[in-house]
Enzyme design. Structure first.
Site, PDB file in Angstrom:
ATOM      1  N   ASP A 115       0.721  -1.348  -0.020  1.00 24.89           N
ATOM      2  CA  ASP A 115       0.007   0.135  -0.136  1.00 24.89           C
ATOM      3  C   ASP A 115       1.166   1.261   0.040  1.00 24.89           C
ATOM      4  OD1 ASP A 115       1.212  -0.016   2.540  1.00 24.89           O
ATOM      5  OD2 ASP A 115      -0.936   0.069   3.458  1.00 24.89           O
ATOM      6  N   ASP A 298      -8.213  -7.283   0.454  1.00 29.96           N
ATOM      7  CA  ASP A 298      -7.446  -7.377   1.611  1.00 29.96           C
ATOM      8  C   ASP A 298      -8.223  -7.247   2.926  1.00 29.96           C
ATOM      9  OD1 ASP A 298      -6.988  -4.591   1.258  1.00 29.96           O
ATOM     10  OD2 ASP A 298      -6.029  -5.033   3.110  1.00 29.96           O
ATOM     11  N   CYS A 336     -13.818 -27.968   6.873  1.00 32.07           N
ATOM     12  CA  CYS A 336     -12.659 -27.679   6.440  1.00 32.07           C
ATOM     13  C   CYS A 336     -11.666 -28.559   6.175  1.00 32.07           C
ATOM     14  CB  CYS A 336     -12.292 -26.425   7.537  1.00 32.07           C
ATOM     15  SG  CYS A 336     -10.797 -25.635   7.182  1.00 32.07           S
ATOM     16  N   CYS A 338      -8.442 -27.712   6.156  1.00 33.89           N
ATOM     17  CA  CYS A 338      -7.190 -27.424   6.628  1.00 33.89           C
ATOM     18  C   CYS A 338      -6.397 -28.210   7.460  1.00 33.89           C
ATOM     19  CB  CYS A 338      -7.321 -25.925   7.255  1.00 33.89           C
ATOM     20  SG  CYS A 338      -7.482 -25.611   8.806  1.00 33.89           S
ATOM     21  N   CYS A 341      -7.860 -28.175  11.077  1.00 33.96           N
ATOM     22  CA  CYS A 341      -9.162 -28.947  11.325  1.00 33.96           C
ATOM     23  C   CYS A 341      -8.802 -30.501  11.159  1.00 33.96           C
ATOM     24  CB  CYS A 341     -10.262 -28.535  10.330  1.00 33.96           C
ATOM     25  SG  CYS A 341     -10.698 -26.599  10.872  1.00 33.96           S
ATOM     26  N   HIS A 367      -6.284 -21.463  10.231  1.00 30.68           N
ATOM     27  CA  HIS A 367      -7.646 -22.121  10.025  1.00 30.68           C
ATOM     28  C   HIS A 367      -8.489 -20.626   9.338  1.00 30.68           C
ATOM     29  CE1 HIS A 367     -11.828 -23.363   9.734  1.00 30.68           C
ATOM     30  NE2 HIS A 367     -12.048 -22.179  10.187  1.00 30.68           N
TER      31      HIS A 367
HETATM   32 ZN    ZN Z   1      -9.720 -25.262   9.189  1.00 31.19          ZN
END
Ligand code: ZN
Length: 401
Positions: A115, A298, A336, A338, A341, A367
């Protein structure tokens, strides 16, 4: 591994510099599919391809707090955001430039956007002084006095060497009356022209040893006035940039107003160029804005909320600190995929948070970022199928790519 890949890329680039004397374009934007106003596209930067609509994690001081670069790569992050204001104060632009620019300094081989510093000067400095020339502000670290002008903000961003840099703008405060919003918008337009002029004269000074240069995006301001936003968009497009951002939102206005101004502005931005909405939002909002035709977003929300134990899931937002999770052996989010998880229970995550363990912030952030990135992957998939994107939920998890 990151270093190896990076070193290879650098070698390749140097070799190509020797054989190619014609400068290549800094970025290109190719729209692959559209669905209503939404678009799925590929933004090609000197440091790789970014699939859009994209959510860009915020790496304020050349670090996404708590998450290492190899994990960010595994999560599929293709572009990070760095804050010029923070990096200018520490470790300093010259230091980063001498170390080869942000990519090499932070061992991040993929794309980066910085930025202009204007928003941080606005949000972290109550004592700032704005003149036609620029902004005088005090460091939030030690109180020392500093000055940013369009020229010095461009000089700083060229030294940092991100793929995409932003014109220096004034973020209009909220609320602002019409006269004040116009005055601020006019200042931002004059600063946009000065930013572009400085960039064009100095873009070869990028710290990479490369035939490619950075890309400078313009920023639309105009407060909460749709007519001013239209005028700001049209006049910023007249100055001419390879991409356009919508700035000055999420500054305290009601969410409905944010949405109205975003939609009013998007109509006046060229369809063939990337459109970046700065500083939003919740998972629901990033889906809405992608549907409206925004390509890049963002926000500190997923990372900041994670550090406070607030987690976004396919069943809504939860606070992991609650006692009801103390014996819960289930994953944080059953939908999820990820690494958090897949491995840890809610009971363990709750314990880590209650015990104030650093690992709580790390896992929570991974996460939340994963949820945002999955949300955007799902949005891109929907657009490719010609559908309107919807927020990830249990029922929709079957259509996740
Ligand atoms: Zn997750």
């Amino acid at each position: 591994m990151v270093f190896v890949v990076y070193a290879f890329r650098e070698r390749f680039r140097r070799k190509r510099t020797l054989i190619a004397t014609i400068p290549t374009l800094s970025i290109s934007f190719h729209i692959d599919a559209t669905s209503g106003t939404a678009r799925a596209a590929r933004l090609t930067t000197p440091h790789g391809v970014v699939e859009t609509p994209v959510f860009m994690p915020v790496g304020t001081v050349a670090s996404v707090k708590g998450v290492s670069q190899d994990v960010l790569e595994d999560l599929g992050v293709q572009i990070l955001l760095g804050n010029t204001y923070h990096l200018y104060l520490r470790p300093g632009v010259e230091q980063v430039r001498k170390l080869g620019g942000l990519n090499r300094f932070m061992a991040w081989p993929r794309a980066i956007l910085t930025d202009s510093g204007g928003f941080q000067v606005f949000s972290l400095n109550e004592l700032r002084k704005v003149t036609e020339e620029g902004v005088t502000f005090r460091s939030h670290l030690d109180g020392s006095s500093h000055f940013f002008s369009p020229e010095s903000a461009m000089e700083a961003q060229i030294g940092l060497g991100a793929d995409i840099m932003m014109a220096f703008d004034e973020c209009t405060e909220f609320p602002a009356d019409q006269e004040r919003a116009r005055e601020s918008m006019e200042l931002t337009l004059r600063w946009a022209a000065r930013s572009k002029k400085y960039f064009e004269q100095h873009k070869e000074e990028v710290p990479w040893n490369s035939d490619e240069t950075q890309a400078l995006f313009g920023i639309v301001q105009g407060g909460m006035d749709a007519a001013l936003r239209k005028e700001s968009a049209e006049r910023t497009v007249e100055i001419g940039f390879p991409g356009y951002a919508i700035g000055g939102l999420s500054v305290g206005e009601p969410r409905a107003v944010t949405r109205e101004i975003v939609e009013a502005t998007l109509r006046h931005l060229p369809a063939a160029k990337p459109r970046y909405l700065m500083g939003v939002g919740t998972p629901e909002e990033i889906v809405q804005y992608a549907n409206a035709g925004v390509d890049m977003m963002d926000c500190v929300l997923p990372t900041r909320a994670a550090r406070h134990g607030l987690l976004f899931t396919s069943e809504g937002k939860i606070s992991i600190k609650q006692a009801r999770f103390a014996s819960d052996q289930g994953p944080l989010d059953a939908n999820c995929g990820c690494r958090v998880c897949q491995r840890y229970s809610r009971a363990y995550l709750r314990h880590l948070y209650a015990a104030n363990e650093v690992l709580a912030q790390v896992l929570n952030t991974i996460h939340n970022l994963s949820f945002y990135l999955d949300t955007m992957r799902s949005v891109r998939h929907s657009i490719a199928l010609g559908n309107r994107a919807q927020l990830l939920s249990g029922e929709q998890s079957g259509v996740k790519p």
